[in-house]
Design an enzyme around this catalytic site. Structure first.
Site, PDB file in Angstrom:
ATOM      1  N   GLU A 244       0.829  -1.212   0.000  1.00 30.91           N
ATOM      2  CA  GLU A 244       0.000   0.000   0.000  1.00 30.91           C
ATOM      3  C   GLU A 244       0.857   1.252   0.000  1.00 30.91           C
ATOM      4  OE1 GLU A 244      -3.037  -2.401  -0.429  1.00 30.91           O
ATOM      5  OE2 GLU A 244      -3.069  -0.208  -0.627  1.00 30.91           O
ATOM      6  N   HIS A 373     -12.352  -8.306  -5.247  1.00 36.20           N
ATOM      7  CA  HIS A 373     -12.253  -7.577  -6.499  1.00 36.20           C
ATOM      8  C   HIS A 373     -13.433  -7.831  -7.416  1.00 36.20           C
ATOM      9  CE1 HIS A 373      -8.362  -7.696  -4.681  1.00 36.20           C
ATOM     10  NE2 HIS A 373      -7.925  -6.763  -5.486  1.00 36.20           N
TER      11      HIS A 373
HETATM   12  O1  LIG Z   1      -6.014  -6.302  -3.467  1.00 35.07           O
HETATM   13  C1  LIG Z   1      -4.840  -6.227  -3.185  1.00 35.07           C
HETATM   14  C2  LIG Z   1      -4.303  -5.028  -2.387  1.00 35.07           C
HETATM   15  C3  LIG Z   1      -5.287  -3.869  -2.508  1.00 35.07           C
HETATM   16  C4  LIG Z   1      -4.840  -2.775  -3.536  1.00 35.07           C
HETATM   17  O2  LIG Z   1      -3.761  -2.021  -2.999  1.00 35.07           O
HETATM   18  O3  LIG Z   1      -4.362  -3.370  -4.734  1.00 35.07           O
HETATM   19  C5  LIG Z   1      -6.047  -1.829  -3.860  1.00 35.07           C
HETATM   20  C6  LIG Z   1      -7.272  -2.557  -4.411  1.00 35.07           C
HETATM   21  C7  LIG Z   1      -8.396  -1.584  -4.591  1.00 35.07           C
HETATM   22  C8  LIG Z   1      -9.221  -1.256  -3.512  1.00 35.07           C
HETATM   23  C9  LIG Z   1     -10.257  -0.341  -3.676  1.00 35.07           C
HETATM   24  C10 LIG Z   1     -10.462   0.298  -4.904  1.00 35.07           C
HETATM   25  C11 LIG Z   1      -9.616   0.006  -5.994  1.00 35.07           C
HETATM   26  C12 LIG Z   1      -8.582  -0.931  -5.835  1.00 35.07           C
HETATM   27  N1  LIG Z   1      -5.582  -0.858  -4.856  1.00 35.07           N
HETATM   28  C13 LIG Z   1      -5.325   0.415  -4.496  1.00 35.07           C
HETATM   29  O4  LIG Z   1      -5.475   0.846  -3.354  1.00 35.07           O
HETATM   30  C14 LIG Z   1      -4.852   1.307  -5.581  1.00 35.07           C
HETATM   31  C15 LIG Z   1      -4.780   0.854  -6.899  1.00 35.07           C
HETATM   32  C16 LIG Z   1      -4.321   1.676  -7.915  1.00 35.07           C
HETATM   33  C17 LIG Z   1      -3.959   2.996  -7.646  1.00 35.07           C
HETATM   34  C18 LIG Z   1      -4.060   3.455  -6.334  1.00 35.07           C
HETATM   35  C19 LIG Z   1      -4.502   2.630  -5.311  1.00 35.07           C
HETATM   36  N2  LIG Z   1      -3.949  -7.176  -3.538  1.00 35.07           N
HETATM   37  C20 LIG Z   1      -4.416  -8.325  -4.316  1.00 35.07           C
HETATM   38  C21 LIG Z   1      -3.279  -9.091  -5.010  1.00 35.07           C
HETATM   39  C22 LIG Z   1      -2.013  -9.162  -4.244  1.00 35.07           C
HETATM   40  C23 LIG Z   1      -1.011  -8.219  -4.465  1.00 35.07           C
HETATM   41  C24 LIG Z   1       0.207  -8.298  -3.793  1.00 35.07           C
HETATM   42  C25 LIG Z   1       0.413  -9.336  -2.862  1.00 35.07           C
HETATM   43  C26 LIG Z   1      -0.597 -10.302  -2.632  1.00 35.07           C
HETATM   44  C27 LIG Z   1      -1.809 -10.195  -3.312  1.00 35.07           C
HETATM   45  C28 LIG Z   1      -5.204  -9.298  -3.400  1.00 35.07           C
HETATM   46  O5  LIG Z   1      -5.178  -9.110  -2.181  1.00 35.07           O
HETATM   47  O6  LIG Z   1      -5.804 -10.205  -3.970  1.00 35.07           O
HETATM   48 ZN   LIG Z   2      -2.415  -2.491  -4.863  1.00 35.81          ZN
END
Ligand SMILES: O=C(CCC(O)(O)[C@H](Cc1ccccc1)NC(=O)c1ccccc1)N[C@@H](Cc1ccccc1)C(=O)O
Ligand SMILES: [Zn+2]
Length: 493
Positions: A244, A373
């Site tokens: 993050e 997601h």
């Molecule tokens: O979902 C996430 C972390 C959350 C996030 O940082 O990617 C987040 C997702 C999100 C939440 C709400 C609205 C949109 C996206 N993305 C962001 O906070 C974000 C994305 C792009 C630009 C700015 C912030 N990781 C994924 C995949 C993953 C990634 C890395 C390690 C393990 C697993 C998961 O857990 O399945």
């Molecule tokens: Zn992310």
């Protein structure tokens, strides 16, 4: 759907008067720590029962509304709209080609883990079939690191249990984030502004419900940046904090671009920044530097154990990162209709991941909704892209830091740590400052000299593990791949 997902609760396995268990932290902890297949099955099934059926009709409506919005923006459907940011008509073919290059490595670690799980759990794990998804330490079987301790290549060597170490050292949520910030500062990136610490939500509130899935936020005023995370003191959350904060570092580096260009070069870049830093943090060299690893010796067996644990996160994730949007692209394009949502999902889960449900599913279930997601309409191929390019970035910054040299076996890629190396940080910064002002091939070229996604860096990083897995699987005469599942999904119509 987000409200249903974020407030869903289930009852405890052995006590159905306790019915306030949420995904975070309770169910996540149970899947990580329980070694009782019946308890694991209960949590796996009840979570899906609590979310799937309630989201099913809402999801069908969401697909139609989302496609209508895409058409109003001159796209054919949402799939085309989501892929537009990669600016490459060949993008889906590129991804398929990367998967074909990475699949042999996945098949090896899958076969090895199935063999080990069969030793531990017996016939509930078949010798040649898919692995039951509830036994892999994670609600979606997307990372298997939580079952490392009975899978280690050298089990008599110590297992680096960072969760235990974080707790033993009384790490607080604040200290987890300060540690992450310290790494970014050490390579000449930027500290978090004061408002970050004042306005972020880094722990689950006690007085109200909240969407606990972690996220980072840019308020586009060049000053206000925040993280929302229900942080627990675990290794997984330690890594997520870096992930993050990687988003926030990108926000800060491109904050002087015009608003239009304050985005990742493509969405995979945004997901790769924090994970890139974690590749250094999780090296034994770095864990020792910050006092999270006590042992002195970095003998080859300890190093391979650590590489294996990282592989249970990185290699294992690849098929899941791919199939999530393979399913959704077909849904948006109408190739998967609502009556086949669930059984097509399990077809893909078996074909790419080689996992099966612990109990038979039907088209009345809606298991994709069990993953944030899907119900929050967050695209997922960005993570597959990230897991490939973060190793290209790692190879480049490690070369700049003199920590990796393709011709010098004493400097392997998997032992590199760019901590305190400002040359590496400055090279990364140059790419991040571009935001989305240039096509992503230009951005990746600035850091790596390459203009394409390339699996060779990931394969280079895991080469010692790949060789060991092939030898071990051959020695144990393990069946590579999986036969048709005896479990699966039944169409009730
Ligand atoms: O979902 C996430 C972390 C959350 C996030 O940082 O990617 C987040 C997702 C999100 C939440 C709400 C609205 C949109 C996206 N993305 C962001 O906070 C974000 C994305 C792009 C630009 C700015 C912030 N990781 C994924 C995949 C993953 C990634 C890395 C390690 C393990 C697993 C998961 O857990 O399945
Ligand atoms: Zn992310």
């Amino acid at each position: 759907m987000e409200k249903i997902y974020s407030t869903a609760k289930i009852c405890a396995f052995d006590n159905n008067s306790t019915c306030d268990l949420a995904l975070e932290p309770e169910l996540t902890q149970t899947l990580a720590n329980s070694r009782n297949p019946e308890e694991l099955k209960h949590v796996w099934v009840e979570w899906r029962n609590a979310v799937g059926p309630h989201c099913r009709l809402l999801f069908e409506e969401y697909v139609d509304l989302s496609n209508e919005a895409a058409r109003l923006n001159n796209f054919t459907n949402t799939a085309e709209s989501w892929l537009d940011g990669y600016e490459d008509p060949q993008f889906r073919q590129q991804i398929e080609s990367l998967w074909e290059q990475l699949k042999p490595l996945y098949l090896q670690i899958h076969a090895y883990v199935r063999f080990q799980l069969r030793k531990k759990y017996g016939d509930v794990v078949s010798e040649k079939g898919p692995i039951p998804a509830h036994l892999l330490g994670n609600m979606w079987a997307q990372r298997w690191r939580n079952v490392a301790q009975f899978n280690l290549p050298y089990p008599d060597k110590e297992e680096v249990d960072l969760t235990a170490e974080l707790r033993a050292q009384n790490y607080t949520v604040d200290k987890i984030f300060r540690t992450a910030e310290d790494f970014f500062k050490s390579i000449n990136l930027t500290e978090m502004p004061q408002t970050f610490w004042e306005r972020s939500i880094l722990e689950k509130p006690k007085d109200r419900e909240m969407v606990c899935h972690a996220s980072a936020w840019d308020f586009y005023d060049r000053k206000d940046f925040r993280i929302k995370q229900c942080t627990a003191i675990t290794m997984e959350h330690f890594t997520t904090a870096h992930h993050e904060m990687g988003h926030v570092e990108y926000f800060i580096q491109y904050k002087n671009q015009p608003v239009k260009f304050r985005r990742g070069a493509n969405s995979g870049f945004h997901e790769a920044v924090g994970d890139l830093i974690s590749l250094s943090v999780e090296s034994r060299k770095h864990l020792r530097k910050i006092g999270l690893l006590k042992s002195e010796s970095d003998d080859p067996e300890n190093v391979l154990n650590n590489l294996f644990q990282i592989g249970l996160d990185k290699i294992v994730f690849l098929p899941f990162g791919y199939l999530m949007d393979l399913w959704r692209w077909d849904v948006f394009e109408g190739k998967i209709t609502p009556d086949e949502y669930n059984c097509k999902w399990w077809e893909l889960r078996e074909k790419y991941q080689g996992v099966e449900p612990p109990v038979n599913r039907t088209d009345q279930d809606f298991d994709p909704a069990a993953k944030y997601h899907i119900i929050a309409s967050v695209p997922y191929i960005r993570y597959f892209v990230s897991f490939v390019i973060q190793f290209q970035f790692h190879r480049a910054v490690c070369e700049k830091a003199g920590q990796y040299d393709a011709n010098d076996p004493s400097k392997p890629l998997h032992e590199c740590d760019i901590y305190q190396n400002t040359e590496a940080g400055n090279a990364l910064k140059k790419m991040l400052q571009l935001g989305s002002s240039r096509p992503w091939p230009d951005a990746i070229e600035v850091l790596t000299g390459q203009r394409t996604m390339d699996a060779s860096a990931l394969l280079e990083y895991f080469k010692p593990l790949h060789k060991w897995l092939e030898q071990e699987n051959k020695k144990n005469k393990v069946f590579i791949g999986w036969e048709k599942s005896t479990k699966g999904c039944v169409n009730t119509k």
